[in-house]
Design a protein around this motif. Structure first.
Motif, PDB file in Angstrom:
ATOM      1  N   ASP A  87       0.864  -1.171   0.000  1.00  0.00           N
ATOM      2  CA  ASP A  87       0.000   0.000   0.000  1.00  0.00           C
ATOM      3  C   ASP A  87       0.905   1.226   0.000  1.00  0.00           C
ATOM      4  OD1 ASP A  87      -1.719   2.110   0.509  1.00  0.00           O
ATOM      5  OD2 ASP A  87      -2.821   1.062   2.077  1.00  0.00           O
ATOM      6  N   ALA A  88       1.043   1.849  -1.156  1.00  0.00           N
ATOM      7  CA  ALA A  88       1.960   2.990  -1.315  1.00  0.00           C
ATOM      8  C   ALA A  88       1.265   4.276  -0.863  1.00  0.00           C
ATOM      9  CB  ALA A  88       2.423   3.086  -2.764  1.00  0.00           C
ATOM     10  N   GLY A  89       1.032   4.383   0.424  1.00  0.00           N
ATOM     11  CA  GLY A  89       0.327   5.534   0.982  1.00  0.00           C
ATOM     12  C   GLY A  89       1.117   6.819   0.871  1.00  0.00           C
ATOM     13  N   VAL A  90       0.383   7.931   0.720  1.00  0.00           N
ATOM     14  CA  VAL A  90       1.046   9.230   0.608  1.00  0.00           C
ATOM     15  C   VAL A  90       0.686  10.181   1.748  1.00  0.00           C
ATOM     16  CG1 VAL A  90       1.333   9.031  -1.886  1.00  0.00           C
ATOM     17  CG2 VAL A  90      -0.701  10.178  -0.976  1.00  0.00           C
ATOM     18  N   GLU A  94       4.880   5.286 -11.591  1.00  0.00           N
ATOM     19  CA  GLU A  94       6.068   5.647 -12.372  1.00  0.00           C
ATOM     20  C   GLU A  94       7.256   4.765 -11.995  1.00  0.00           C
ATOM     21  OE1 GLU A  94       4.691  10.331 -12.562  1.00  0.00           O
ATOM     22  OE2 GLU A  94       6.419   9.770 -11.342  1.00  0.00           O
ATOM     23  N   VAL A  95       7.416   4.531 -10.701  1.00  0.00           N
ATOM     24  CA  VAL A  95       8.513   3.678 -10.235  1.00  0.00           C
ATOM     25  C   VAL A  95       8.297   2.242 -10.710  1.00  0.00           C
ATOM     26  CG1 VAL A  95       9.599   2.675  -8.179  1.00  0.00           C
ATOM     27  CG2 VAL A  95       9.092   5.126  -8.260  1.00  0.00           C
ATOM     28  N   ALA A  96       7.086   1.750 -10.587  1.00  0.00           N
ATOM     29  CA  ALA A  96       6.799   0.380 -11.038  1.00  0.00           C
ATOM     30  C   ALA A  96       7.070   0.230 -12.525  1.00  0.00           C
ATOM     31  CB  ALA A  96       5.356   0.014 -10.709  1.00  0.00           C
ATOM     32  N   ALA A  97       6.665   1.213 -13.306  1.00  0.00           N
ATOM     33  CA  ALA A  97       6.905   1.161 -14.745  1.00  0.00           C
ATOM     34  C   ALA A  97       8.404   1.167 -15.053  1.00  0.00           C
ATOM     35  CB  ALA A  97       6.216   2.335 -15.438  1.00  0.00           C
ATOM     36  N   ALA A  98       9.144   1.981 -14.342  1.00  0.00           N
ATOM     37  CA  ALA A  98      10.590   2.029 -14.547  1.00  0.00           C
ATOM     38  C   ALA A  98      11.243   0.696 -14.196  1.00  0.00           C
ATOM     39  CB  ALA A  98      11.211   3.159 -13.732  1.00  0.00           C
ATOM     40  N   LEU A  99      10.815   0.095 -13.106  1.00  0.00           N
ATOM     41  CA  LEU A  99      11.371  -1.193 -12.689  1.00  0.00           C
ATOM     42  C   LEU A  99      11.004  -2.307 -13.671  1.00  0.00           C
ATOM     43  CD1 LEU A  99      10.901  -1.000  -8.832  1.00  0.00           C
ATOM     44  CD2 LEU A  99      13.069  -1.183 -10.061  1.00  0.00           C
ATOM     45  N   ALA A 100       9.860  -2.166 -14.315  1.00  0.00           N
ATOM     46  CA  ALA A 100       9.429  -3.177 -15.285  1.00  0.00           C
ATOM     47  C   ALA A 100       9.920  -2.859 -16.691  1.00  0.00           C
ATOM     48  CB  ALA A 100       7.911  -3.271 -15.279  1.00  0.00           C
ATOM     49  N   ASN A 101      10.750  -1.812 -16.801  1.00  0.00           N
ATOM     50  CA  ASN A 101      11.271  -1.357 -18.089  1.00  0.00           C
ATOM     51  C   ASN A 101      10.164  -1.000 -19.054  1.00  0.00           C
ATOM     52  OD1 ASN A 101      14.009  -1.697 -17.349  1.00  0.00           O
ATOM     53  ND2 ASN A 101      13.794  -3.888 -17.688  1.00  0.00           N
ATOM     54  N   CYS A 102       9.093  -0.440 -18.516  1.00  0.00           N
ATOM     55  CA  CYS A 102       7.940  -0.047 -19.351  1.00  0.00           C
ATOM     56  C   CYS A 102       7.892   1.449 -19.573  1.00  0.00           C
ATOM     57  CB  CYS A 102       6.640  -0.486 -18.678  1.00  0.00           C
ATOM     58  SG  CYS A 102       6.461  -2.256 -18.547  1.00  0.00           S
ATOM     59  N   HIS A 133       0.264  10.298  -5.828  1.00  0.00           N
ATOM     60  CA  HIS A 133      -0.200   8.929  -6.065  1.00  0.00           C
ATOM     61  C   HIS A 133       0.430   8.322  -7.313  1.00  0.00           C
ATOM     62  CE1 HIS A 133      -2.918   8.188  -2.810  1.00  0.00           C
ATOM     63  NE2 HIS A 133      -3.641   9.254  -3.061  1.00  0.00           N
ATOM     64  N   ALA A 134       0.774   9.148  -8.282  1.00  0.00           N
ATOM     65  CA  ALA A 134       1.366   8.649  -9.530  1.00  0.00           C
ATOM     66  C   ALA A 134       2.795   8.155  -9.342  1.00  0.00           C
ATOM     67  CB  ALA A 134       1.336   9.735 -10.596  1.00  0.00           C
ATOM     68  N   ILE A 135       3.454   8.570  -8.275  1.00  0.00           N
ATOM     69  CA  ILE A 135       4.861   8.214  -8.071  1.00  0.00           C
ATOM     70  C   ILE A 135       5.061   6.704  -8.092  1.00  0.00           C
ATOM     71  CG2 ILE A 135       6.750   8.229  -6.385  1.00  0.00           C
ATOM     72  CD1 ILE A 135       5.837  11.111  -5.648  1.00  0.00           C
TER      73      ILE A 135
END
Length: 108
Positions: free
Chosen positions: A31-34, A99-107, A94-96
């Motif tokens: 849960d990536a709470g902000v 963005e991090v997940a996409a970067a880690l998945a090379n997407c 919330h978008a952070i």
């Protein structure tokens, strides 16, 4: 009260890797709470708040997801928390994690 990026990330680096190594989960639900952001309105009605910055949220999310993925543990992540009345500000925070997940998945 008011723990910032440096101390928070130090504690995360100290505690998360041993927990993952000891418990070897099949899946991590994150849960990536902000509401832990220093400018979040939660501080107006809740004691014991954190004071992370956008950069701190990004480092936290990268660290958590990278530690899991580097061990072959899949991560399911959702947004959470955040009590800002500025919807653009809240959406940006919330978008952070996406963005991090996409970067880690090379997407990205």
């Amino acid at each position: 009260n008011g723990t910032g990026d440096e101390e928070y990330l130090r504690l995360l680096r100290e505690h998360l890797p041993p927990l993952l190594d000891e418990h070897r989960p099949d899946l991590v639900l994150y849960d990536a709470g902000v509401d832990c952001h220093g400018a979040d309105a939660v501080r107006t009605f809740c004691r014991g708040h954190l004071s992370l910055t956008d950069a701190g949220l990004r480092k936290r999310d990268f660290f958590v997801m990278d530690e899991c993925l580097s061990r072959g543990v899949p991560v399911a992540t959702v947004i959470g928390g955040g009590y800002s009345t500025d919807m653009d500000e809240l959406a940006s925070r919330h978008a952070i994690h996406a963005e991090v997940a996409a970067a880690l998945a090379n997407c990205s």
